[in-house]
Design an enzyme around this catalytic site. Sequence first.
Site, PDB file in Angstrom:
ATOM      1  N   GLU A  77      29.293   6.529  22.292  1.00  0.00           N
ATOM      2  CA  GLU A  77      28.972   7.796  21.641  1.00  0.00           C
ATOM      3  C   GLU A  77      29.392   9.018  22.449  1.00  0.00           C
ATOM      4  O   GLU A  77      29.482  10.125  21.907  1.00  0.00           O
ATOM      5  CB  GLU A  77      27.466   7.865  21.333  1.00  0.00           C
ATOM      6  CG  GLU A  77      26.545   7.969  22.548  1.00  0.00           C
ATOM      7  CD  GLU A  77      26.190   6.619  23.162  1.00  0.00           C
ATOM      8  OE1 GLU A  77      25.174   6.554  23.880  1.00  0.00           O
ATOM      9  OE2 GLU A  77      26.918   5.632  22.923  1.00  0.00           O
ATOM     10  N   HIS A 136      28.827   3.294  26.783  1.00  0.00           N
ATOM     11  CA  HIS A 136      28.326   4.219  25.760  1.00  0.00           C
ATOM     12  C   HIS A 136      29.483   4.731  24.906  1.00  0.00           C
ATOM     13  O   HIS A 136      30.229   5.625  25.323  1.00  0.00           O
ATOM     14  CB  HIS A 136      27.599   5.396  26.416  1.00  0.00           C
ATOM     15  CG  HIS A 136      26.270   5.037  26.984  1.00  0.00           C
ATOM     16  ND1 HIS A 136      25.109   5.082  26.251  1.00  0.00           N
ATOM     17  CD2 HIS A 136      25.919   4.604  28.212  1.00  0.00           C
ATOM     18  CE1 HIS A 136      24.086   4.692  27.011  1.00  0.00           C
ATOM     19  NE2 HIS A 136      24.555   4.397  28.204  1.00  0.00           N
ATOM     20  N   CYS A 181      24.134  -0.601  25.857  1.00  0.00           N
ATOM     21  CA  CYS A 181      23.577  -0.527  27.212  1.00  0.00           C
ATOM     22  C   CYS A 181      22.238  -1.283  27.286  1.00  0.00           C
ATOM     23  O   CYS A 181      22.214  -2.501  27.227  1.00  0.00           O
ATOM     24  CB  CYS A 181      23.445   0.931  27.644  1.00  0.00           C
ATOM     25  SG  CYS A 181      23.302   1.139  29.434  1.00  0.00           S
TER      26      CYS A 181
END
Length: 508
Positions: free
Chosen positions: A168, A166, A78
């Site tokens: 994660e 993202h 990002c």
Amino acid sequence: MPEQILILDFGSQYTQLIARRVRELNVYCEIHPYNHIPKINSSIKGVILSGSPCSVRDAGAPDVDLALFEKIPVLGVCYGAQLMAHKCGGTVLPSQIREYGRAKLTTVDHHNELLKEISLDSQVWMSHADTIASIPDTYEIIASTPSVKVAAFRKKGEQVYGIQFHPEVTHSLEGKNLLRNFVVHISGCSQDWTPDLFVESTIEELKKKLVQDKVVMALSGGVDSTVAAMLIHKAIGKNLYCIFVDNGLLRKNEFEQVLASYKGMGLNIKGVDSKDKFYAALKNLSEPEAKRKAIGRTFIEVFDEEAHHLEHVKWLGQGTIYPDVIESVSVKGPSATIKSHHNVGGLPAKMKMRVVEPLNTLFKDEVRQVGKTLGIDPLILGRHPFPGPGLGIRILGEITPDKVQVLQDADDIFISGLRKHNLYEKVWQAGTILLPVYSVGVMGDERTYEKAVALRAVVSVDGMTADWAHLPHEFLSEISSDIINKVKGVNRVVYDISSKPPATIEWE
């Protein structure tokens, strides 16, 4: 040093989650603020640049010299990706449509090592107000979504990557595959950082560091201090002196139960009954921070007094875990105080001792795994988090021994009920709060005017965010009835259905 992934934090709310995902791959990693980069050495196999609430277009935006990582694989996430593109001649502009939420990868370069096993139409999670409008000639696009042309890129001929989503978060359904590709296949980490290895290497390090020195440590009955104590105990045996203080704010029968469990583990422990000192320090105090500080101050006095009965103690053991360390060196400095935490932070300077913190590289779930490897009782490892000030911050208003008794009895019914109905392990944290209000009730033919208690149970991963637990109505009905019938002075029970944020888990 173990091989590791270095994560540079630019202030994202997801940075710790990146670290947790890397650790799940049995690879060690560390988080460092972008403005406090450690010395780059051969143990660092790859670098991940985190997201950020900032824009690369802002004056004074977080920045880093990418030349520091010239021969190391880099993954920008990002903001990290936008920073890489911006610094190398690309264009970053405000998004025409705010890109937040689920998106689908409509083009994926499956020949690229980062995107192996990433499906076409794979769901990813976007969370950014800027977008990469163009990339430098030295870069190539390797994935896109319908609204984000540059969803992922690579620097030609180098192991340098950027992604605008993202990986994660769980909403990126194949995000763990992408992180595995970067951490294992691109960075070459060997996935050998396991609880067994941690226990073995930590005990050896403690033996070298402590030798025959004496260590004193405060135990709470919680997971962190217990696991830390067992590691130190394995290294130096009876030279570890543990102190368990009854501050009068523990749960019902907790002092006796915890002492018995610790002695069963072979720990050298002394129990200290200091209830009266804490009650005296808390007299006439109602404001939450004032109560916390009084409890912390009294604890330091009691612990210091007990520790001085020991001779030639050089070390103070603490159960500090990694989130505490990260918080203390965060990008913007220590976070604004929502509430002060009860610990023994004032002791090292006061007692002129060095601190040993064997768990300061671990997250809470990793501490539990290490505890399992050490053979610690599952009842201790599975124990819900319990605040340092104990029931002191679950009694709203002034604390008195009578109020503590009422809350202990009500709380014992709630927690015992959760265990009885096999709900305890499905809840991250639970407790009972004694409210500073009276309400009218009816018992038999008589009017009552008695106290109210609130039940609080939440589900969470790490306590950073939490949702209220949807406990069965039949269970709540049973607990309410038991408390009102069995706890003298309580005639009303309510259930807290607030999430965090905006509420906190504790009421004070």
